[in-house]
Write a protein that holds these residues in place. Structure first.
Motif, PDB file in Angstrom:
ATOM      1  N   UNK A 170       0.514  -1.064  -0.156  1.00 28.78           N
ATOM      2  CA  UNK A 170      -0.031   0.153  -0.007  1.00 28.78           C
ATOM      3  C   UNK A 170       0.800   0.965  -0.553  1.00 28.78           C
ATOM      4  N   UNK A 171       2.443   1.197   0.513  1.00 27.20           N
ATOM      5  CA  UNK A 171       3.146   2.499  -0.173  1.00 27.20           C
ATOM      6  C   UNK A 171       3.129   2.980  -1.380  1.00 27.20           C
ATOM      7  N   UNK A 172       2.530   3.073  -2.081  1.00 26.60           N
ATOM      8  CA  UNK A 172       2.880   3.578  -3.180  1.00 26.60           C
ATOM      9  C   UNK A 172       2.228   5.622  -3.480  1.00 26.60           C
ATOM     10  N   UNK A 173       2.729   5.921  -4.453  1.00 24.55           N
ATOM     11  CA  UNK A 173       1.644   7.200  -4.912  1.00 24.55           C
ATOM     12  C   UNK A 173       0.958   6.743  -5.562  1.00 24.55           C
ATOM     13  N   UNK A 217       7.203   6.600  -1.118  1.00 15.31           N
ATOM     14  CA  UNK A 217       6.722   5.709  -1.950  1.00 15.31           C
ATOM     15  C   UNK A 217       7.438   4.288  -2.476  1.00 15.31           C
ATOM     16  N   UNK A 218       7.293   3.899  -1.787  1.00 16.87           N
ATOM     17  CA  UNK A 218       8.160   2.140  -1.510  1.00 16.87           C
ATOM     18  C   UNK A 218       8.040   1.430  -3.322  1.00 16.87           C
ATOM     19  N   UNK A 219       6.903   1.401  -3.538  1.00 12.90           N
ATOM     20  CA  UNK A 219       7.134   0.526  -4.881  1.00 12.90           C
ATOM     21  C   UNK A 219       7.127   0.781  -5.902  1.00 12.90           C
ATOM     22  N   UNK A 584      11.075   7.883   8.665  1.00 14.43           N
ATOM     23  CA  UNK A 584      11.083   7.435   7.529  1.00 14.43           C
ATOM     24  C   UNK A 584      11.227   6.073   6.913  1.00 14.43           C
ATOM     25  N   UNK A 585      10.643   4.961   6.323  1.00 16.58           N
ATOM     26  CA  UNK A 585      11.259   3.923   6.391  1.00 16.58           C
ATOM     27  C   UNK A 585      12.229   4.431   4.463  1.00 16.58           C
ATOM     28  N   UNK A 586      12.518   3.472   5.160  1.00 14.52           N
ATOM     29  CA  UNK A 586      13.474   2.978   3.121  1.00 14.52           C
ATOM     30  C   UNK A 586      13.554   1.360   3.207  1.00 14.52           C
ATOM     31  N   UNK A 587      13.331   1.603   1.268  1.00 15.39           N
ATOM     32  CA  UNK A 587      13.275   0.455   0.668  1.00 15.39           C
ATOM     33  C   UNK A 587      14.008   0.367   0.015  1.00 15.39           C
ATOM     34  N   UNK A 588      15.142  -0.513  -0.838  1.00 19.35           N
ATOM     35  CA  UNK A 588      16.079  -1.133  -1.341  1.00 19.35           C
ATOM     36  C   UNK A 588      14.686  -2.315  -2.658  1.00 19.35           C
ATOM     37  N   UNK A 589      14.584  -1.641  -3.634  1.00 21.21           N
ATOM     38  CA  UNK A 589      14.042  -2.496  -4.607  1.00 21.21           C
ATOM     39  C   UNK A 589      14.542  -3.276  -5.750  1.00 21.21           C
ATOM     40  N   UNK A 590      14.706  -4.500  -5.920  1.00 23.06           N
ATOM     41  CA  UNK A 590      14.898  -4.784  -7.514  1.00 23.06           C
ATOM     42  C   UNK A 590      13.743  -5.991  -8.082  1.00 23.06           C
TER      43      UNK A 590
END
Length: 805
Positions: A170-173, A217-219, A584-590
């Motif tokens: 749910x974390x997106x813009x 927006x994490x995703x 804030x929370x941070x994410x590394x996405x691949x």
């Protein structure tokens, strides 16, 4: 690379032979997108005869070599475009060895009995870092909502309550026409169920945004682009109703007069009210002195509304400059009521108290915004500058009354009043420059200035006839500012002969937070930098398939719903509140994906991994001595997420088409503060839709969606099932349409089971809500021929992380 080799050969030839010149031609459309396989011709200016022909490559480039001195002009033609040519120009081989010319093509659009006819577009398209779904081409979405349109997109799922998930998160813009809007800042699911699909041109999904986009927006991003194409005027008016009590009138109107374009739309959705029932159970897993189990038998009634309107004025100053002014107003509210019979038991299973509990809530959240966009295309092709400013405001006013009558303790009557205001101002400047070799640099800076204030008052009394007395322990006032400054640069390079595009960039942001609790003079201060890099590779294979590999770092700042420390104590033994000290929370996405887009079959398969640190997680603590459970949020989540997404769109025949999409995710979450607390599990969604063009007037359609909410540190919300079957019929030409549908025909109610538990406490909630319904809608279209009205770029800002509850 091919052009480089040509130029090197020309240089060698010029040393030993007659002086000659090379002409490099770049063919672009009105959006400055390269046009491949366009026919390019070199003409002698005086006789207009064609000397040479060539075809543009995938980068829109063509080249003519061995040109001697003289006067020439160049023409270009491509299917779906009007022919175009350059003016005459001189070639002097003694002065220049290379000459560059650009030809701009305009799409060929013509009017046929009020219907626009253009080159056929596929339902799903891919362009660089995004996948676009052409909503206006999907006849089954006539009279439907934006929520139902989103359910047909790759990577996106929508649950039975209208909640939207991107890759299961749910974390997106959600952007509107390329920029963040106050419309989706809160209760996005409810707004999307109200927002008419009739006003949408296409929806873009960007699962791996480059550093050009705001870091929130994490995703990823979902960009809803409304219809803005008109020459003359056009629009629609529609009305939808279903037997659950949902009413939705909406309308749009667009006008183009000379250089001035006007686009507007309006919607209103009213939920007249529906009844629910269910149970709640709170169990102490340790030896609590207050109770062992509390059991609730609930009945409720839910009602509410959402409305919004948008107006934009766009003026083409000249062929290179456009200015836009826009404004938007929105409002919404909820009026839930709930009655509960509560049974409280001791550890021996003895009933120690019965209570009657009634709560009423009345909330409103008006909002709006005003903005200004200026776009200037420079005389050199591929270069542009944009300046943008946007100001948004949003208020939330909530009043909660709860009456509790107890058999073995004092009665309790409570009134909680919460008022919050959020003002956001954004300024942005962007510069884009494209080079001849199909490389591009994008750079810009942005400032976001947020002002948040929240005042909350709690009043309580023991007897119904008594006046309320203020509770100073639960009354306070918060003032909070969050300022974000950012700068970014993105470089894109295409190797046309290898059909490979590389995009890399970075974004540096500084965030400053100052919070103050007025009553007790408690301050919150944060000051930090965030570097958010991104890189992606897109390779087009020989068979037309598209292979993508991407990595980025994203973030999500907590929104007001997470920050507001107001203690909702309507149930004295279960209290919820926010945490103003959240970071804030941070994410590394691949992500790696393969996709193919054709008129007949479109498919994509993507595997992704996301590693979230300092994740904002909901958690519950339990006090054995008082029996009070407290729910709040903290940066304690360490999440490793792995997902697999699939999508298939198949045009079985000219009349029959179908789409199927699914995503399956596995999440493992650890509590960074309590190492022994962890949770893992599977979740995801599946969606299928089918449409059949029965005749020139009648279409049949059906959709089915099943979804399970994401796993959280201490639990998981329940699953949802939604399906429908319906038909649309054009009563009068393509002007007046009637649509009917049956929703969840075999399920009068849908049961949702939510469960959350810590080591000392467990919460279980089951709710039955009505699902079976009959819907009917009418839509009236009017207007003429289409052409682009607005070229504004917009500010693509997110808001903040939203709760999934």
């Amino acid at each position: 690379m091919r052009l480089l080799i040509i130029l090197l050969l020309l240089t060698a030839i010029s040393i030993v032979g007659e002086a000659q010149t090379a002409i490099i031609v770049k063919v672009l459309d009105s959006l400055e997108t390269p046009v491949s396989k366009a026919t390019v011709s070199l003409h002698k200016a005086d006789t207009r005869t064609i000397l040479k022909n060539s075809l543009t490559d995938s980068s829109g480039n063509a080249a003519f070599t061995g040109i001697v001195s003289g006067e020439y002009f160049i023409s270009a033609a491509s299917v779906g475009f009007l022919n175009a040519s350059t003016g005459s120009f001189l070639i002097d081989t003694d002065q220049k060895k290379t000459v560059t010319r650009t030809v701009l093509l305009t799409r060929n659009v013509r009017e046929l009995s009020g219907v626009t006819v253009t080159a056929t577009k596929p339902l799903i398209e891919a362009n660089e870092d995004r996948i676009a779904y052409n909503v206006e081409l999907d006849l089954s979405l006539q009279g439907r909502s934006a929520s139902e349109a989103l359910a047909k997109l790759p990577f996106v799922s929508v649950d039975g309550n209208g909640g939207v998930y991107l890759k299961g998160q749910t974390s997106f813009q959600i952007l509107l026409n390329g920029k963040q809007t106050s419309m989706f800042a809160s209760n996005a699911g409810e707004v999307l169920k109200s927002f008419p699909a009739n006003t949408i041109s296409r929806i873009e999904v960007i699962t791996n945004p480059s550093a050009k986009y705001e870091g929130e927006g994490l995703t990823g991003l979902i960009n809803i682009i409304t219809k803005k194409k008109v020459a003359g005027y056009n629009g629609h008016a529609s009305f939808n109703y279903n037997t659950i009590g949902q009413v939705n009138p909406n309308a749009s109107f667009n006008l183009k007069y000379g250089k001035l374009g006007i686009t507007s739309f309006f919607y209103y959705a009213r939920n007249l009210g529906f009844n629910t029932h269910g149970t709640q159970e709170y169990t102490a897993l340790t030896n609590s002195s207050q109770f062992s189990r509390r059991y609730f038998a609930d009945t409720g009634r839910h009602a509410g509304y959402n409305s919004g309107g948008n107006l934009e004025l766009a003026y083409d100053i000249d062929s290179l400059q456009t200015i836009s002014l826009y404004g938007r107003l929105s409002n919404g509210g909820n009026e839930p009521k709930q009655r509960s019979h509560i049974y409280t038991y001791d550890p021996a299973g003895t009933l120690i108290q019965q209570s009657y509990f009634e709560t009423k809530e009345n909330s409103d959240f008006p909002g709006g915004e005003i903005g200004f966009d200026y776009l200037r295309k420079l005389k050199k092709p591929g270069r542009s500058v944009s300046l943008n400013a946007n100001r948004q405001f949003r208020k939330t006013i909530a009043i909660v009354n709860s009456d509790q009558y107890n058999s073995a303790s004092d009665d309790r009557f409570l009134e909680n009043i919460s008022r919050a205001k959020n003002i956001q101002t954004t300024v942005q400047a962007d510069y884009t420059v494209s080079f001849a070799r199909r490389s591009k640099i994008e750079a810009g800076l942005r400032g976001i200035f947020r002002e948040v204030s929240s005042a909350y008052i709690s009043n309580v009394k023991k007897f119904h006839s008594d006046p309320y007395l203020s509770d100073p322990n639960n009354s306070n006032q918060l003032k909070y500012t969050q300022n974000v400054g950012g700068i970014y640069a993105v470089y894109t390079y295409s190797i046309s002969e290898k059909k490979l595009m590389v995009k890399a960039g970075g974004r540096l942001e500084k965030t400053t937070v100052n919070g103050n609790f007025v009553s007790n003079n408690t301050k919150v201060e944060q000051d930090y930098y965030s570097f958010l890099p991104s890189i992606s590779l897109n390779k087009t294979l020989k068979n037309g398939k598209r292979l993508s590999l991407a990595w980025n770092r994203r973030m999500a700042r907590p929104g007001l719903g997470f920050l507001n420390p107001f203690r909702d104590n309507r149930d004295p033994l279960f209290i919820t509140f926010g945490n103003e000290r959240l970071r804030p929370e941070f994410a590394n996405n691949i992500e790696v994906s393969v996709a193919s887009f054709t008129q007949k079959i479109t498919y994509s398969i993507a595997a992704n991994a996301s590693f979230v640190r300092s994740g904002i997680q909901r958690f519950i603590t339990f006090d054995e001595s008082t029996g009070i459970s407290a729910q709040t949020y903290e940066n304690i989540g360490q999440t490793d997420l792995f997902g697999l997404n699939g999508y298939l769109s198949y045009n079985i025949s000219q009349k029959l088409s179908m789409t199927v999409s699914s995503n399956l995710n596995y999440a493992a979450i650890k509590n960074a503060a309590i190492k022994t607390e962890h949770r893992s599990g599977w979740y995801g969604s599946a969606n299928a839709s089918i449409s059949y063009h029965l005749s020139g007037k009648t279409d049949l359609f059906s959709n089915i969606n099943y979804s399970m909410a994401p796993v959280q540190l201490q639990g998981q919300n329940g699953d949802y099932l939604f399906y429908n079957i319906g038909s649309s019929y054009w009563i009068y030409k393509k002007k007046l349409m009637l649509s009917v549908a049956l929703l969840n025909l075999f399920n009068k109610y849908w049961k949702t089971d939510n469960e959350f538990a810590s080591a000392s406490f467990r919460q279980q909630i089951s709710t039955f809500r009505p699902m079976r319904a009959f819907s009917v809608g009418l839509r009236f279209n009017f207007g003429k021929l289409n052409e682009t009205t607005s070229r504004k770029k917009g500010i693509a800002v997110d808001d903040t992380k939203q709760d999934i509850n």
